[in-house]
Write an enzyme that holds these catalytic residues in place. Sequence first.
Site, PDB file in Angstrom:
ATOM      1  N   ARG A   6       1.105  -1.109   0.314  1.00  0.00           N
ATOM      2  CA  ARG A   6       0.411  -0.358  -0.206  1.00  0.00           C
ATOM      3  C   ARG A   6       0.660   1.637  -0.379  1.00  0.00           C
ATOM      4  O   ARG A   6       2.136   1.186   0.626  1.00  0.00           O
ATOM      5  CB  ARG A   6      -0.635   0.212   1.301  1.00  0.00           C
ATOM      6  CG  ARG A   6      -1.978  -0.936   1.614  1.00  0.00           C
ATOM      7  CD  ARG A   6      -3.100  -0.926   2.250  1.00  0.00           C
ATOM      8  NE  ARG A   6      -1.640  -0.465   3.839  1.00  0.00           N
ATOM      9  CZ  ARG A   6      -2.068   0.425   4.388  1.00  0.00           C
ATOM     10  NH1 ARG A   6      -2.091   1.027   4.001  1.00  0.00           N
ATOM     11  NH2 ARG A   6      -1.038  -0.382   5.728  1.00  0.00           N
ATOM     12  N   LYS A  46      -8.430  -2.247   1.168  1.00  0.00           N
ATOM     13  CA  LYS A  46      -8.190  -1.604   2.475  1.00  0.00           C
ATOM     14  C   LYS A  46      -8.823  -0.361   1.929  1.00  0.00           C
ATOM     15  O   LYS A  46      -9.479   0.585   3.435  1.00  0.00           O
ATOM     16  CB  LYS A  46      -6.923  -1.462   3.172  1.00  0.00           C
ATOM     17  CG  LYS A  46      -5.926  -2.616   3.226  1.00  0.00           C
ATOM     18  CD  LYS A  46      -6.776  -3.033   5.000  1.00  0.00           C
ATOM     19  CE  LYS A  46      -5.872  -4.117   5.273  1.00  0.00           C
ATOM     20  NZ  LYS A  46      -6.235  -4.720   6.444  1.00  0.00           N
ATOM     21  N   HIS A  92     -10.625  -3.700  13.329  1.00  0.00           N
ATOM     22  CA  HIS A  92     -10.241  -4.362  12.387  1.00  0.00           C
ATOM     23  C   HIS A  92      -8.996  -5.202  13.130  1.00  0.00           C
ATOM     24  O   HIS A  92      -8.412  -5.446  14.470  1.00  0.00           O
ATOM     25  CB  HIS A  92      -8.424  -3.164  12.553  1.00  0.00           C
ATOM     26  CG  HIS A  92      -7.112  -3.442  11.581  1.00  0.00           C
ATOM     27  ND1 HIS A  92      -6.422  -3.382  11.529  1.00  0.00           N
ATOM     28  CD2 HIS A  92      -7.343  -5.018  10.401  1.00  0.00           C
ATOM     29  CE1 HIS A  92      -5.117  -4.361  10.861  1.00  0.00           C
ATOM     30  NE2 HIS A  92      -6.139  -4.822  10.219  1.00  0.00           N
ATOM     31  N   SER A 132       0.930  -6.268  12.545  1.00  0.00           N
ATOM     32  CA  SER A 132       1.615  -7.244  12.217  1.00  0.00           C
ATOM     33  C   SER A 132       2.408  -7.990  13.634  1.00  0.00           C
ATOM     34  O   SER A 132       3.481  -7.509  13.662  1.00  0.00           O
ATOM     35  CB  SER A 132       2.530  -6.889  11.139  1.00  0.00           C
ATOM     36  OG  SER A 132       2.594  -7.836  10.471  1.00  0.00           O
ATOM     37  N   LYS A 170      -2.135 -12.745  15.865  1.00  0.00           N
ATOM     38  CA  LYS A 170      -3.104 -12.155  15.444  1.00  0.00           C
ATOM     39  C   LYS A 170      -4.122 -12.893  14.717  1.00  0.00           C
ATOM     40  O   LYS A 170      -5.702 -14.110  14.869  1.00  0.00           O
ATOM     41  CB  LYS A 170      -3.679 -10.832  14.720  1.00  0.00           C
ATOM     42  CG  LYS A 170      -5.600 -10.561  14.389  1.00  0.00           C
ATOM     43  CD  LYS A 170      -5.549  -9.330  14.118  1.00  0.00           C
ATOM     44  CE  LYS A 170      -5.201  -8.966  12.451  1.00  0.00           C
ATOM     45  NZ  LYS A 170      -5.951  -8.028  11.443  1.00  0.00           N
ATOM     46  N   THR A 171      -3.942 -13.740  13.355  1.00  0.00           N
ATOM     47  CA  THR A 171      -4.145 -14.987  12.586  1.00  0.00           C
ATOM     48  C   THR A 171      -3.848 -16.402  13.034  1.00  0.00           C
ATOM     49  O   THR A 171      -4.720 -16.837  13.288  1.00  0.00           O
ATOM     50  CB  THR A 171      -2.783 -14.594  11.324  1.00  0.00           C
ATOM     51  OG1 THR A 171      -3.638 -13.477  10.791  1.00  0.00           O
ATOM     52  CG2 THR A 171      -4.212 -15.368   9.996  1.00  0.00           C
ATOM     53  N   ASP A 219      -9.859 -10.052   9.841  1.00  0.00           N
ATOM     54  CA  ASP A 219      -9.086  -9.256   9.204  1.00  0.00           C
ATOM     55  C   ASP A 219     -10.158  -8.314  10.150  1.00  0.00           C
ATOM     56  O   ASP A 219      -9.443  -6.912  10.421  1.00  0.00           O
ATOM     57  CB  ASP A 219      -8.888  -9.182   7.992  1.00  0.00           C
ATOM     58  CG  ASP A 219      -7.848  -7.717   8.163  1.00  0.00           C
ATOM     59  OD1 ASP A 219      -6.921  -7.325   9.012  1.00  0.00           O
ATOM     60  OD2 ASP A 219      -7.792  -7.052   6.957  1.00  0.00           O
ATOM     61  N   ARG A 257       1.455 -12.268  -0.588  1.00  0.00           N
ATOM     62  CA  ARG A 257       0.179 -12.908  -0.233  1.00  0.00           C
ATOM     63  C   ARG A 257      -0.773 -13.787  -1.056  1.00  0.00           C
ATOM     64  O   ARG A 257       0.033 -13.670  -2.159  1.00  0.00           O
ATOM     65  CB  ARG A 257      -0.707 -11.515  -0.275  1.00  0.00           C
ATOM     66  CG  ARG A 257      -0.031 -10.156   0.345  1.00  0.00           C
ATOM     67  CD  ARG A 257      -0.250 -10.187   1.709  1.00  0.00           C
ATOM     68  NE  ARG A 257      -0.466  -8.985   2.636  1.00  0.00           N
ATOM     69  CZ  ARG A 257      -0.853  -8.488   4.530  1.00  0.00           C
ATOM     70  NH1 ARG A 257      -1.188  -9.218   4.013  1.00  0.00           N
ATOM     71  NH2 ARG A 257      -0.504  -7.807   4.895  1.00  0.00           N
TER      72      ARG A 257
END
Length: 663
Positions: free
Chosen positions: A181, A326, A345, A363, A367-368, A382, A447
């Site tokens: 991004r 996003k 988020h 990051s 979390k994942t 997410d 990704r």
Amino acid sequence: MAKNGTENGEFSFASPRTGRRGLSTIQTHKKQTEVCHDDSSPSVRAQTIDELHSLQKKKSAPTTPIKGTQGAFSTLSEEERQKQQLQSISASLASLTRETGPKVVRGDPARKSESQKVSHVGHHHYTTPTFNISDSALKFTHILYNLSPAELYEQAIKYEKGSFIASSGALATLSGAKTGRAPRDKRVVKDETTENELWWGKGAPNIEMDEHTFLVNRERAVDYLNSLDKVFVNDQFLNWDPDHRIKVRIVSARAYHSLFMHNMCIRPTPEELEDFGTPDFTIYNAGQFPCNRYTHYMTSSTSVDLNLARREMVILGTQYAGEMKKGLFSVMHYLMPQRQILSLHSGCNMGKDGDVALFFGLSGTGKTTLSTDHNRYLIGDDEHCWSDNGVSNIEGGCYAKCVDLSKEKEPDIWNAIKFGAVLENVVFDEHTREVDYSDKSVTENTRAAYPIEYIPNAKIPCVGPHPKNVILLACDAFGVLPPVSKLSLAQTMYHFISGYTALVAGTEEGVKEPQATFSACFGAAFIMLHPTKYAAMLAEKMQKHGATGWLVNTGWSGGRYGSGNRIKLAYTRKIIDAIHSGSLLKANYTKTEVFGLEIPTEIEGVPSEILDPMNTWSDKKAYKDTLLKLGGLFKKNFEGFINYKIGKDNKLTEEILAAGPIF
């Protein structure tokens, strides 16, 4: 031995006659009563190869009854349905100066015979002055509408350089020069409404632009898209909660972008598509074409622009697909709070008894990993909404990091990268097409985008009851935060607004100083309103539905990075299990210094001595100094939020401040 008889009427070897090199010639004798043919299967109906190919595909017939008709099963004709869709798409692509949309037809321009079957759809209520006619108005733009993954694979591989099928079946492709991004190139139109509503100024992600500049960029994007022979159009949904669903239209020039959004947004059924109508929000992705750098507010050839009043987004100068995902998330951060719905988020999962947990974390915090639990249902990884109906996933897919991905560590993500998934910027063997996830030649930000149903324990539809637990994850490389703390409501707001994690500065030898990172609401780049507004909504919903806040450190213990050790993932999982089961609520608690955190004295399966970080440090003075240093970093970061008032008496802000470190 030569055979002279011809009782079968087929051939005979005639010994007197010889052919080349002295071999006997074969004589054929046609039967008078039969025609020689292969009758093992009936012949095809086609008379030509083209006709044969046309028989290969059958057309989908519409099934939706027309609203307001007497006959319950009268259907809209395919021609009329397509005409309505094309009118809507033509209106989306209308130039603002010419007031009319382009001539659009459905189908691939490479298949002329198919596209010519659909007549041009114009806007009879517009009159176009002759002096405004452009060359693009004289041509047809072919619309590739809501194509399936298989059709998009064909388009990508035929026409987009750098698109290949990986050995797993996923479509491997390249995002061009930009592989991430571009937050500094993101702009939001500042008008009378957004000037007062949005978060502007120091620390805010919103960088202003005016309406005129947005329209200049919109015109540039639309003119570029209209100059192409074909554009891809996706009509899809955001938010699995049917009461608060948003209709989005994505107009793009690449099959890769169309497949990415097919995976990331919620896919409508054929019946929902027929009744789609006008979208609530439109993205114009002209990422191959740069913005004009002489245009006001432009700082590079990339510009990602949001106009909340027009409900439009324009992308110029970047082909990185994550900008679309996003960008829509930012839009939801604006639209949902207007309906008293909190946009988050976060990851989200649900136990078999219906207990829902939210996972916040930047990051590298886990979390994942922690929200993916084989004993629980995945609602989403997410982006979520928390409304009066409960919690719902905003998206229809997952966008996972692939760097160093392995089947052993992340089996669910590994298995989801199959036919239909998109792999961005990965490196693969040119012969076997096997992906090397450790190769960062193109970028570290490799990704994969895939539909959420590719995860075996995904809950479809992706909705759940009100959350019981709100888990804030921090990877504390300073090593002073406890492995788990129970938070008061004010502490939850304080740490939610702070959005803290600390990662190591680098992997080079001798670098031991951790770097503190603060990202408001654990996603500052995407929020639109002031962080305190989201925090107040979170506290209100937690209080109303009896949710508990937790701070979980997945980082270091017994010393900072370089001297201590990272907390074992097995221990963190035991902590998370105890939160889910409710057993951690019943534990005995003590309070820490400086941050005033409540920490449990024991958790089953976790060594008690690590629960209080001070016990794990051999140098107690170094522990105290590091704790005070981190407290100072929190205080300094929070200075940017002190002047913001919640309510008339400012009382809530004082409560939040009191919940921070005290020394």
